[in-house]
Design a protein around this motif. Structure first.
Motif, PDB file in Angstrom:
ATOM      1  N   GLN A 167       0.857  -1.180   0.000  1.00 13.78           N
ATOM      2  CA  GLN A 167       0.000   0.000   0.000  1.00 13.78           C
ATOM      3  C   GLN A 167       0.896   1.235   0.000  1.00 13.78           C
ATOM      4  O   GLN A 167       1.704   1.417   0.917  1.00 13.78           O
ATOM      5  CB  GLN A 167      -0.914   0.023   1.229  1.00 13.78           C
ATOM      6  CG  GLN A 167      -1.836  -1.173   1.348  1.00 13.78           C
ATOM      7  CD  GLN A 167      -2.707  -1.097   2.581  1.00 13.78           C
ATOM      8  OE1 GLN A 167      -3.352  -0.089   2.851  1.00 13.78           O
ATOM      9  NE2 GLN A 167      -2.721  -2.182   3.343  1.00 13.78           N
ATOM     10  N   VAL A 219      -0.105   5.902   2.075  1.00  9.31           N
ATOM     11  CA  VAL A 219      -1.187   5.858   3.058  1.00  9.31           C
ATOM     12  C   VAL A 219      -1.082   7.102   3.936  1.00  9.31           C
ATOM     13  O   VAL A 219      -0.027   7.373   4.529  1.00  9.31           O
ATOM     14  CB  VAL A 219      -1.091   4.586   3.924  1.00  9.31           C
ATOM     15  CG1 VAL A 219      -2.180   4.578   4.985  1.00  9.31           C
ATOM     16  CG2 VAL A 219      -1.163   3.333   3.055  1.00  9.31           C
ATOM     17  N   TYR A 279      -1.286   9.072   7.161  1.00 10.78           N
ATOM     18  CA  TYR A 279      -1.367   8.751   8.580  1.00 10.78           C
ATOM     19  C   TYR A 279      -1.648   9.975   9.447  1.00 10.78           C
ATOM     20  O   TYR A 279      -1.877   9.851  10.656  1.00 10.78           O
ATOM     21  CB  TYR A 279      -0.111   8.023   9.069  1.00 10.78           C
ATOM     22  CG  TYR A 279       1.172   8.828   9.147  1.00 10.78           C
ATOM     23  CD1 TYR A 279       1.450   9.632  10.257  1.00 10.78           C
ATOM     24  CD2 TYR A 279       2.138   8.740   8.148  1.00 10.78           C
ATOM     25  CE1 TYR A 279       2.642  10.339  10.350  1.00 10.78           C
ATOM     26  CE2 TYR A 279       3.333   9.437   8.240  1.00 10.78           C
ATOM     27  CZ  TYR A 279       3.585  10.238   9.347  1.00 10.78           C
ATOM     28  OH  TYR A 279       4.774  10.932   9.443  1.00 10.78           O
ATOM     29  N   LYS A 301       2.511  10.807   5.067  1.00 10.61           N
ATOM     30  CA  LYS A 301       2.223   9.539   4.393  1.00 10.61           C
ATOM     31  C   LYS A 301       3.230   8.455   4.768  1.00 10.61           C
ATOM     32  O   LYS A 301       4.363   8.749   5.151  1.00 10.61           O
ATOM     33  CB  LYS A 301       2.227   9.737   2.873  1.00 10.61           C
ATOM     34  CG  LYS A 301       1.176  10.719   2.371  1.00 10.61           C
ATOM     35  CD  LYS A 301       1.267  10.897   0.858  1.00 10.61           C
ATOM     36  CE  LYS A 301       0.221  11.888   0.358  1.00 10.61           C
ATOM     37  NZ  LYS A 301       0.287  12.062  -1.109  1.00 10.61           N
ATOM     38  N   ASP A 310       4.323   4.134   3.494  1.00  8.79           N
ATOM     39  CA  ASP A 310       4.133   2.959   2.648  1.00  8.79           C
ATOM     40  C   ASP A 310       4.078   1.732   3.554  1.00  8.79           C
ATOM     41  O   ASP A 310       4.841   1.646   4.531  1.00  8.79           O
ATOM     42  CB  ASP A 310       5.276   2.798   1.642  1.00  8.79           C
ATOM     43  CG  ASP A 310       5.278   3.886   0.578  1.00  8.79           C
ATOM     44  OD1 ASP A 310       4.248   4.557   0.407  1.00  8.79           O
ATOM     45  OD2 ASP A 310       6.328   4.060  -0.080  1.00  8.79           O
ATOM     46  N   PHE A 319      -4.731  -3.349   9.038  1.00 14.69           N
ATOM     47  CA  PHE A 319      -3.461  -3.690   8.386  1.00 14.69           C
ATOM     48  C   PHE A 319      -3.074  -5.151   8.607  1.00 14.69           C
ATOM     49  O   PHE A 319      -2.165  -5.658   7.941  1.00 14.69           O
ATOM     50  CB  PHE A 319      -2.343  -2.791   8.905  1.00 14.69           C
ATOM     51  CG  PHE A 319      -2.380  -1.380   8.376  1.00 14.69           C
ATOM     52  CD1 PHE A 319      -2.068  -1.118   7.044  1.00 14.69           C
ATOM     53  CD2 PHE A 319      -2.742  -0.325   9.183  1.00 14.69           C
ATOM     54  CE1 PHE A 319      -2.092   0.174   6.546  1.00 14.69           C
ATOM     55  CE2 PHE A 319      -2.782   0.979   8.698  1.00 14.69           C
ATOM     56  CZ  PHE A 319      -2.460   1.228   7.374  1.00 14.69           C
TER      57      PHE A 319
END
Length: 387
Positions: A52, A55, A57, A66, A68, A149
């Motif tokens: 992903q 992402v 956060y 962000k 990964d 996750f």
């Protein structure tokens, strides 16, 4: 009269048989299947990953933050340990993509671990403590969303090198009462249970060592002032400031000839951890400069990079994967090979008095009672596990 098999019948039969070389060994840790190989190998294949990218956060300082995230596809339906990777770059540069080229990260995937690599606000545009605020916010986000996750919120590690090592160390030492939490995901802990850091600055005041010019420039950009002019700001930004008995086990790996972050910082940090009872270790890399580059250039570093990768992964696995308890070579079983390895290491210390480094063949998985010393208590615990 018996019918003779037709060519088509033979071909159909062959189609049902596994092709030569197509069988794949099933690797297990405890009751869960992992990609393998076991033991994990620096030269082994990287497993297929569910990845992903970018992402979100959190948000801070007008910036979208962000990360990964990657997890072995084979472990899709498992709740697995998580490594939070923090990139280096002198707090000025770097990117989260750096993680997925690291060999120790590939080996962690072989054990079925997940990895989240985070971006954080960079200096000089953003001064400390913006960087650690972002790291802590990322951990809180990941813990709050652990089920989505597929990771275990109670098994989170921090890993980083250079500036990333500094921030990983702060994740390990700075508690909620130290004022470095920042914002985002209130009520969720930013605590990690184990840390591995490589050649990171741990005392920005420069105590016990002289700053090289480039290191001084980077620290000045981070703090917004010369650390010798604003010693209080340097103290607040230093992981060594916050060392306490409750800190997670810390692995410090540092080149003895590091010309950017002097090795003396690693010794001072290790000694304070030792006095606090930390079950970590210091690995002194002979003939190594920053980034473990040989110094002199054609010299041989010791321990080797492959050994550094093994020690690092063993340190993380010691606390992230209970199924590896007593499995010193990480081959998925506890047997006589492990007892021999443990016997061979009796008497070794992760950190000796004065911040003395561990032996080059230190194995964190041998420290079964997690006190930083391999002794007969670990041997008794080993045989208890085997029985």
């Amino acid at each position: 009269m018996k019918k003779r098999p037709t060519i088509i019948g033979v071909l159909c039969l062959l189609a049902l048989l596994p092709a030569a070389g197509s069988s794949q060994k099933i690797w297990k840790l405890g009751g869960r299947v992992v990609p393998g190989p076991l033991p994990p190998r620096a030269g082994g294949d990287a497993p297929a990953l569910d990845f992903q990218s970018d992402v979100v956060y959190g948000e801070a300082g007008g910036r979208i933050l962000k990360l990964d995230f990657a997890k072995p596809s084979l472990c899709r339906d498992q709740n697995v340990p998580l490594i939070v990777y923090i990139h280096g770059g002198g707090w000025r540069t770097g990117d989260k993509s750096e993680a997925f080229g690291q060999i120790v990260i590939k080996m962690a995937f072989q054990l079925g671990f997940a990895v989240a690599s985070i971006n954080y606000r960079l200096s000089p545009e953003f001064r400390f403590p913006a960087q650690i605020h972002d790291c802590k916010q990322a951990v809180r986000f990941l813990r709050a969303n652990a089920s989505a996750f597929g990771v275990d919120p109670d098994r989170i590690a921090a890993v980083g090198g250079s500036a990333g090592g500094h921030l990983a160390s702060l994740l390990g030492t700075a508690d909620e009462q130290d004022g470095l939490e920042g914002t985002g995901w209130p009520g969720i802990s930013s605590r990690v249970i184990v840390v591995a850091e490589y050649f990171g600055p741990t005392d920005l005041s420069g105590a016990g060592s002289q700053y090289p010019s480039e290191g001084l420039s980077m620290a000045t950009d981070l703090l917004g002032c010369d650390p010798f002019v604003c010693p209080e700001a340097a103290r607040i930004a230093s992981p060594i400031t916050y060392v306490s008995p409750g800190d997670p086990p810390m692995l410090i790996v540092h080149g003895e000839k590091d010309e950017l972050v002097p090795y003396r910082q690693a010794e001072l940090f290790a000694e304070k951890l030792r006095l606090a009872g930390n079950a970590g270790a210091l690995i002194k890399v002979k003939n190594a400069d920053h980034l473990f580059i040989p110094n002199p250039l054609l010299s041989i570093i010791s321990p080797s990079l492959e050994s550094i990768f093994f020690i690092s992964l063993a340190h993380l696995a010691r606390y992230l994967e209970p199924a590896l308890a007593g499995d010193l070579n990480m081959d998925g079983r506890t047997d006589y090979r492990d007892s021999w390895e443990l016997l061979h290491r009796l008497g070794l210390k992760g950190i000796g008095p004065g911040g003395v480094a561990a032996a080059y063949d230190w194995n964190p998985l041998a420290d079964l009672v997690a006190d930083g010393v391999i002794d007969f208590r670990d041997m008794r615990e080993f045989f208890r596990i085997r029985s």
